[in-house]
Design a protein around this motif. Structure first.
Motif, PDB file in Angstrom:
ATOM      1  N   CYS A 167      19.707  19.740  52.515  1.00  0.00           N
ATOM      2  CA  CYS A 167      18.374  20.327  52.313  1.00  0.00           C
ATOM      3  C   CYS A 167      18.297  21.031  50.961  1.00  0.00           C
ATOM      4  O   CYS A 167      17.307  20.906  50.236  1.00  0.00           O
ATOM      5  N   ASP A 168      19.354  21.764  50.609  1.00  0.00           N
ATOM      6  CA  ASP A 168      19.370  22.473  49.325  1.00  0.00           C
ATOM      7  C   ASP A 168      19.363  21.473  48.166  1.00  0.00           C
ATOM      8  O   ASP A 168      18.691  21.678  47.160  1.00  0.00           O
ATOM      9  N   ALA A 169      20.099  20.371  48.341  1.00  0.00           N
ATOM     10  CA  ALA A 169      20.137  19.337  47.294  1.00  0.00           C
ATOM     11  C   ALA A 169      18.746  18.732  47.101  1.00  0.00           C
ATOM     12  O   ALA A 169      18.309  18.516  45.962  1.00  0.00           O
ATOM     13  N   ILE A 170      18.035  18.477  48.189  1.00  0.00           N
ATOM     14  CA  ILE A 170      16.670  17.920  48.088  1.00  0.00           C
ATOM     15  C   ILE A 170      15.750  18.908  47.375  1.00  0.00           C
ATOM     16  O   ILE A 170      14.961  18.538  46.502  1.00  0.00           O
ATOM     17  N   MET A 171      15.890  20.189  47.743  1.00  0.00           N
ATOM     18  CA  MET A 171      15.050  21.210  47.110  1.00  0.00           C
ATOM     19  C   MET A 171      15.301  21.280  45.607  1.00  0.00           C
ATOM     20  O   MET A 171      14.364  21.324  44.803  1.00  0.00           O
ATOM     21  N   ARG A 172      16.592  21.251  45.205  1.00  0.00           N
ATOM     22  CA  ARG A 172      16.924  21.281  43.758  1.00  0.00           C
ATOM     23  C   ARG A 172      16.369  20.050  43.065  1.00  0.00           C
ATOM     24  O   ARG A 172      15.875  20.121  41.949  1.00  0.00           O
ATOM     25  N   CYS A 173      16.508  18.899  43.713  1.00  0.00           N
ATOM     26  CA  CYS A 173      16.018  17.649  43.148  1.00  0.00           C
ATOM     27  C   CYS A 173      14.508  17.751  42.923  1.00  0.00           C
ATOM     28  O   CYS A 173      13.999  17.429  41.847  1.00  0.00           O
ATOM     29  N   ALA A 174      13.780  18.255  43.936  1.00  0.00           N
ATOM     30  CA  ALA A 174      12.328  18.365  43.842  1.00  0.00           C
ATOM     31  C   ALA A 174      11.917  19.362  42.762  1.00  0.00           C
ATOM     32  O   ALA A 174      10.959  19.133  42.026  1.00  0.00           O
ATOM     33  N   LEU A 175      12.685  20.465  42.664  1.00  0.00           N
ATOM     34  CA  LEU A 175      12.345  21.520  41.714  1.00  0.00           C
ATOM     35  C   LEU A 175      12.494  21.048  40.264  1.00  0.00           C
ATOM     36  O   LEU A 175      11.693  21.385  39.398  1.00  0.00           O
ATOM     37  N   LEU A 193       9.710  26.238  34.866  1.00  0.00           N
ATOM     38  CA  LEU A 193       9.967  26.838  36.183  1.00  0.00           C
ATOM     39  C   LEU A 193       8.729  27.580  36.699  1.00  0.00           C
ATOM     40  O   LEU A 193       8.417  27.537  37.883  1.00  0.00           O
ATOM     41  N   LYS A 194       8.027  28.252  35.781  1.00  0.00           N
ATOM     42  CA  LYS A 194       6.805  28.976  36.167  1.00  0.00           C
ATOM     43  C   LYS A 194       5.788  28.002  36.770  1.00  0.00           C
ATOM     44  O   LYS A 194       5.162  28.312  37.787  1.00  0.00           O
ATOM     45  N   GLU A 195       5.676  26.837  36.179  1.00  0.00           N
ATOM     46  CA  GLU A 195       4.764  25.803  36.699  1.00  0.00           C
ATOM     47  C   GLU A 195       5.224  25.320  38.075  1.00  0.00           C
ATOM     48  O   GLU A 195       4.421  25.172  38.994  1.00  0.00           O
ATOM     49  N   GLN A 196       6.540  25.078  38.193  1.00  0.00           N
ATOM     50  CA  GLN A 196       7.080  24.550  39.447  1.00  0.00           C
ATOM     51  C   GLN A 196       6.921  25.543  40.602  1.00  0.00           C
ATOM     52  O   GLN A 196       6.809  25.154  41.761  1.00  0.00           O
ATOM     53  N   LEU A 197       6.948  26.848  40.269  1.00  0.00           N
ATOM     54  CA  LEU A 197       6.812  27.859  41.325  1.00  0.00           C
ATOM     55  C   LEU A 197       5.443  27.805  42.010  1.00  0.00           C
ATOM     56  O   LEU A 197       5.282  28.290  43.117  1.00  0.00           O
ATOM     57  N   LYS A 198       4.471  27.168  41.338  1.00  0.00           N
ATOM     58  CA  LYS A 198       3.155  26.989  41.986  1.00  0.00           C
ATOM     59  C   LYS A 198       3.298  26.006  43.156  1.00  0.00           C
ATOM     60  O   LYS A 198       2.576  26.096  44.138  1.00  0.00           O
ATOM     61  N   ILE A 199       4.243  25.062  43.029  1.00  0.00           N
ATOM     62  CA  ILE A 199       4.473  24.090  44.113  1.00  0.00           C
ATOM     63  C   ILE A 199       5.401  24.691  45.168  1.00  0.00           C
ATOM     64  O   ILE A 199       5.288  24.409  46.347  1.00  0.00           O
ATOM     65  N   PHE A 200       6.361  25.523  44.720  1.00  0.00           N
ATOM     66  CA  PHE A 200       7.349  26.123  45.638  1.00  0.00           C
ATOM     67  C   PHE A 200       7.260  27.652  45.575  1.00  0.00           C
ATOM     68  O   PHE A 200       8.201  28.310  45.096  1.00  0.00           O
ATOM     69  N   PRO A 201       6.153  28.240  46.040  1.00  0.00           N
ATOM     70  CA  PRO A 201       6.004  29.698  45.901  1.00  0.00           C
ATOM     71  C   PRO A 201       7.094  30.482  46.627  1.00  0.00           C
ATOM     72  O   PRO A 201       7.439  31.590  46.232  1.00  0.00           O
ATOM     73  N   GLY A 202       7.671  29.881  47.660  1.00  0.00           N
ATOM     74  CA  GLY A 202       8.713  30.570  48.436  1.00  0.00           C
ATOM     75  C   GLY A 202       9.979  30.826  47.637  1.00  0.00           C
ATOM     76  O   GLY A 202      10.819  31.624  48.045  1.00  0.00           O
TER      77      GLY A 202
END
Lengths: 153, 164
Positions: A105-113, A133-142
């Motif tokens: 799950c962590d690997a998938i999250m890193r891949c997506a990020l 990263l600031k842009e990506q945090l809009k997709i992964f606010p958590g």
């Protein structure tokens, strides 16, 4: 003398734009197991899991494989993912399989990020990692409070 | 189809001539590479020294978390260690990847001392194997209910209550 050794390997594929597929392997002096995990976007929900126990310590261990279904429907974005997997897949099944699932799950999250960074690089448009990263945090606010780098992004 | 992402994590524990344990954990992945090495005092299971390096990361800021590792020196590997390591090394001002490598090292220490008794048990067959597991559980009650093999209803737990 080497007393113990463990290796975990995870590879992530994108079979289609809405799917992340991870194949994970755990091998150590005691255990040997494999896991396949499918995650659907945009919700990042686990939709399918298949496990295999190659080397275990008790005749009961293999009964942990059907328990993997407890992880179906979980979002890998959830702040409770680690505790839920440890409880519903680990304690109720096998804690080493739960450990491998969390690794996948962590690997998938890193891949997506980070995957868009690779695309931007190819186009010569990757400039500032912090701004990315600031842009990506809009997709992964958590992930905002996940670590120092993301906290300061 | 090519992989979009790959991760390889390796951890090991080896016996030092002075009787202590040298434990190492390293991760190599598409966007990050780091390693942690620590010495664990035996028989206290106390972390007596730790070193770490972030070899590759997305932004250089990650490397500023390395000094946080020193906060795990003096911790004993046992109950509560996960929360302590995550609080000291991980979190919004730290690096959860480094904390994870410290915890991988701790897991190696526990597994290092599980290999031999497990080998003894696995050399037995049938009822002898079952009895050996029941003795193992009685000596290690923290394992009761830790997984399906040691849950209520498992033949390996026959005659052993959660309170025993």
């Amino acid at each position: 003398m080497l007393g113990f050794s463990r290796t975990k390997w995870v590879g992530v594929e994108r079979p289609d734009p809405e799917t992340f597929f991870a194949h994970g392997i755990l091998e150590d002096n005691i255990y040997g197991m494999e896991l396949d995990v499918w995650v659907k976007t945009p919700e990042f929900v686990i939709t399918r899991l298949e496990g295999k126990m190659r080397r275990v310590t008790t005749p009961v261990c293999e009964q942990a494989l059907p328990v993997l279904k407890n992880a179906r429907g979980l979002s890998i974005n959830s702040p409770d993912l680690i505790s839920t997997v440890n409880r519903k897949v680990g304690r109720e099944g096998c804690r080493h399989l739960a450990n491998l699932l969390l690794e996948c799950c962590d690997a998938i999250m890193r891949c997506a990020l980070y995957e868009r960074w690779g695309e931007l690089k190819k186009k010569g448009a990757a400039k500032d990692p912090g701004a990315y990263l600031k842009e990506q945090l809009k997709i992964f606010p958590g992930l905002q409070n996940h670590c120092r780098t993301l906290f300061n992004a | 189809m090519l992989l979009s992402y790959a991760r390889n994590k390796h951890a090991s524990a080896s016996d030092r001539p002075d009787g202590d344990l040298l434990v190492k954990a390293a991760v190599q992945e598409t966007f990050f590479a780091a390693k942690v090495e620590m010495v664990v005092k035996i028989p206290d299971l106390e972390i007596s020294s730790v070193e770490g390096v972030i070899e590759r990361c997305f932004t250089g800021e990650c490397r500023q978390t390395i000094p946080l590792l020193q906060q795990v020196v003096g911790l004993r590997i046992g109950s509560g260690i996960i929360k302590l390591v995550n609080n000291f090394v991980g979190g919004p001002h730290g690096c959860p990847r480094l904390a994870d490598l410290v915890l991988e090292c701790c897991e190696q220490v526990i597994l290092r001392y599980t290999v031999e008794p497990l080998g003894e048990i696995l050399s037995k067959k049938g009822n002898e194997l079952k009895t050996a597991y029941q003795e193992f559980l009685t000596q290690n009650p923290r394992l009761i209910n830790s997984c399906i093999a040691f849950a209520e209803g498992s033949p390996l737990r026959e005659g052993i209550d959660a309170e025993s």
